[in-house]
Write a protein that holds these residues in place. Structure first.
Motif, short mmCIF file in Angstrom:
data_model
loop_
_atom_site.label_atom_id
_atom_site.label_comp_id
_atom_site.label_asym_id
_atom_site.label_seq_id
_atom_site.Cartn_x
_atom_site.Cartn_y
_atom_site.Cartn_z
N LEU A 53 0.98 -1.00 -0.10
CA LEU A 53 -0.01 0.01 -0.02
C LEU A 53 1.01 1.18 0.04
CD1 LEU A 53 -2.94 0.73 0.25
CD2 LEU A 53 -2.44 1.15 2.66
N CYS A 54 1.04 1.89 -1.12
CA CYS A 54 1.89 2.93 -1.39
C CYS A 54 1.43 4.34 -1.05
CB CYS A 54 2.59 2.87 -2.76
SG CYS A 54 3.59 1.71 -3.13
N TYR A 55 2.09 5.43 -1.06
CA TYR A 55 1.70 6.72 -0.70
C TYR A 55 1.69 7.44 -1.94
CZ TYR A 55 6.56 7.52 0.56
OH TYR A 55 7.89 8.02 0.41
N SER A 56 2.43 7.10 -3.00
CA SER A 56 2.86 8.02 -4.02
C SER A 56 2.62 6.80 -5.62
CB SER A 56 3.93 8.62 -3.83
OG SER A 56 4.64 8.95 -5.19
N ILE A 115 -0.61 -2.53 -10.60
CA ILE A 115 -0.56 -1.19 -9.87
C ILE A 115 -1.98 -0.69 -9.81
CG2 ILE A 115 0.42 0.84 -9.51
CD1 ILE A 115 2.90 0.10 -10.70
N THR A 116 -2.66 -0.47 -8.77
CA THR A 116 -3.81 0.09 -8.75
C THR A 116 -3.95 1.40 -8.12
OG1 THR A 116 -5.05 -2.19 -8.43
CG2 THR A 116 -6.40 -0.01 -7.70
N LEU A 117 -4.56 2.54 -8.72
CA LEU A 117 -4.43 3.80 -8.44
C LEU A 117 -5.85 4.36 -7.78
CD1 LEU A 117 -3.22 5.42 -11.61
CD2 LEU A 117 -1.97 4.72 -9.56
N MET A 118 -5.87 4.97 -6.65
CA MET A 118 -6.90 5.70 -5.92
C MET A 118 -7.59 6.70 -6.58
SD MET A 118 -8.07 4.10 -3.14
CE MET A 118 -6.90 3.29 -2.74
N VAL A 119 -8.86 6.59 -6.49
CA VAL A 119 -9.81 7.93 -7.04
C VAL A 119 -10.90 8.04 -5.73
CG1 VAL A 119 -9.30 7.67 -9.38
CG2 VAL A 119 -11.16 6.39 -8.59
N VAL A 176 -1.15 -1.20 -4.51
CA VAL A 176 -2.35 -0.22 -4.45
C VAL A 176 -1.70 1.23 -3.94
CG1 VAL A 176 -4.30 0.41 -3.30
CG2 VAL A 176 -3.80 -2.01 -4.04
N VAL A 177 -1.95 2.27 -4.82
CA VAL A 177 -1.50 3.59 -4.35
C VAL A 177 -2.66 4.04 -3.43
CG1 VAL A 177 -0.77 5.72 -5.10
CG2 VAL A 177 -0.12 3.74 -6.38
N ALA A 178 -2.52 4.49 -2.11
CA ALA A 178 -3.52 4.88 -1.22
C ALA A 178 -4.27 6.23 -1.37
CB ALA A 178 -3.00 4.54 0.16
N TYR A 179 -3.41 7.12 -1.92
CA TYR A 179 -3.74 8.45 -2.09
C TYR A 179 -3.92 8.91 -3.56
CZ TYR A 179 -2.47 8.24 2.64
OH TYR A 179 -2.11 8.21 3.89
N PRO A 180 -4.83 9.62 -4.12
CA PRO A 180 -5.05 10.05 -5.62
C PRO A 180 -3.86 10.83 -5.98
CG PRO A 180 -7.07 10.54 -4.23
CD PRO A 180 -5.93 10.25 -3.37
N SER A 181 -3.51 10.48 -7.29
CA SER A 181 -2.51 11.23 -8.34
C SER A 181 -2.99 11.62 -9.55
CB SER A 181 -1.09 10.42 -8.14
OG SER A 181 -0.12 11.11 -8.92
N VAL A 182 -2.74 12.74 -9.98
CA VAL A 182 -3.13 12.99 -11.35
C VAL A 182 -1.78 13.64 -12.13
CG1 VAL A 182 -5.66 13.21 -10.89
CG2 VAL A 182 -4.08 15.24 -10.81
#
Length: 408
Positions: free
Chosen positions: A82-85, A125-129, A101-107
């Motif tokens: 569970l990553c932060y970036s 790799i799963t991104l958070m939204v 899994v990335v725990a925080y959104p990134s655009v």
């Protein structure tokens, strides 16, 4: 710097000052360290508390590739990161890690393109939204990069009490209706697909039950936690059930943190837990009712001055933790026992004075041991970690910083 495989060890009791003073003899100070014996003890405790559920490792609490690899070798119940970036996730995938899994959104387009490259290489790799704007930004990069990004919906787990927001300000997705609307928006875009749901109850996982010197506040927190637990579990289940009923299969449903395993794991909608802080065991995880952890990470400062009887001054030490600016965010003298910061100076950028009891004697150059308030943030101050096992420094390994990485 090697990444040697080390046997799993279990410490039977917390170490004392004499133990670490001998271990650190001849080491350059200041130095940060991880006691692998205590780390493995905390891992075993975490596995028991998980009750058979897989646990995703929160990388922000570790921030060292060799230590992360040791954790996975030592504990088969740890599965995925569970990553932060997003940039961090792409780097870790390139280093051989998977199921991220990335725990925080990134655009950020550069970071998303780095993730796309790892997806093309076969990494997961799963991104958070948590809003349509996130989805649209990721979809635009996906179409340009000719990949499909897996996404997870972050569901708000805070609880509203009269006059009080109990929880963290994360996601606007506060119920099943909002989650369904976002899931349908994801389904309308060709470059993304729904992969999972995360519901992190930070107000339960991240707040101590018994704060030293705050008896009334602690009682209030315990009461609010008890009131929150059934509400957050019900909300998470309703979201998962609504998505299933609408034809959205989920690969995972993530919840909890080190401080909430006992309540999170009984939620039938959860497929995995998440944890990291409970392995290093910083000071903010000292006072929970349901579990105890052994201090497994710390830092040693050299005593360089003796300005007054009963006071020594150490070099460095101003490693303040993030969060509300109060004394709980300060690093704390750990060993020898009975030492304390001075209120008018606390932990300073270049020096930290410490009051010590008359029974404790120091020499110039002797180590004073401290613990950080939070787990992985200490690694942002040091290039390397000394790995200690069975009374000796057995390795010196890089932190993220030592590997030339800083993601925020």
């Amino acid at each position: 710097m090697s990444e040697m495989a080390l046997p799993v060890r279990v410490a039977t009791k917390s170490r004392d000052y004499a133990y670490y003073r001998e271990v650190l003899k001849g080491q350059h100070l200041p130095a940060a360290f991880v006691d692998l014996d205590s780390l493995d003890t905390n891992l075993a405790t975490l596995g028991t508390r998980a009750g058979g559920a897989p646990v995703r490792l929160a990388t922000k609490s570790i921030r060292s590739l060799p230590v992360m690899r040791h954790i996975f070798e030592a504990a088969p119940f740890m599965r995925g990161l569970l990553c932060y970036s997003a940039a961090e996730a792409a780097w870790l995938a390139g280093e051989g890690f998977d199921d991220i899994v990335v725990a925080y959104p990134s655009v950020e387009p550069v970071d998303l393109r780095a993730v796309a490259a790892q997806l093309r290489a076969g990494r997961s790799i799963t991104l958070m939204v948590d809003c349509a704007a996130h989805v649209d930004a990721i979809d635009a990069v996906a179409r340009a990069e000719r990949v499909v990004f897996p996404l997870a919906i972050d569901v708000d787990m805070s609880v509203a009490f009269p006059g009080l927001h109990f929880g963290v300000y994360r996601s606007p997705i506060a119920d099943a209706t909002a989650a369904l609307a976002l899931a349908h928006h994801i389904a309308s875009r060709a470059g993304v697909r729904l992969d999972g749901v995360m519901g992190y109850e930070g107000q339960i996982a991240g707040l101590m039950d018994r704060i030293p010197g705050a008896r009334l506040r602690s009682a209030v927190i315990r009461y609010l936690k008890r009131r929150s637990i059934p509400q957050v579990a019900q909300r998470r289940r309703r979201v998962v059930d609504a998505l299933a009923a609408a034809g959205f299969p989920l690969r995972f449903v993530n919840g909890g943190g080190t401080g909430s395993f006992e309540s999170t794991r009984i939620d039938a909608s959860i497929t995995e837990l998440a944890a990291g802080s409970g392995l290093y065991a910083p000071t903010l995880f000292d006072h929970y009712d349901a579990f105890r952890v052994m201090p497994a990470a710390g830092f040693a400062l050299p005593v360089t001055r003796m300005p007054r009887p009963g006071i020594v001054t150490c070099s460095g030490g101003g490693y303040i933790a993030s969060g509300p600016p109060d004394p709980s965010r300060l690093p704390q003298p750990w060993l020898p026992r009975g030492c304390a910061l001075l209120a008018n100076e606390a932990a300073g950028e270049v020096q930290t004075p410490v009051r010590h009891p008359p029974s404790v004697k120091f020499e110039i150059g002797a180590p004073m041991l401290f613990r950080h308030a939070k787990a992985g943030e200490l690694c942002e101050r040091f290039n390397t970690l000394l790995l200690i096992a069975d009374g000796a420094v057995v390795d010196r390994v890089p932190t993220y910083r030592g590997a030339g990485k800083s993601f925020f």
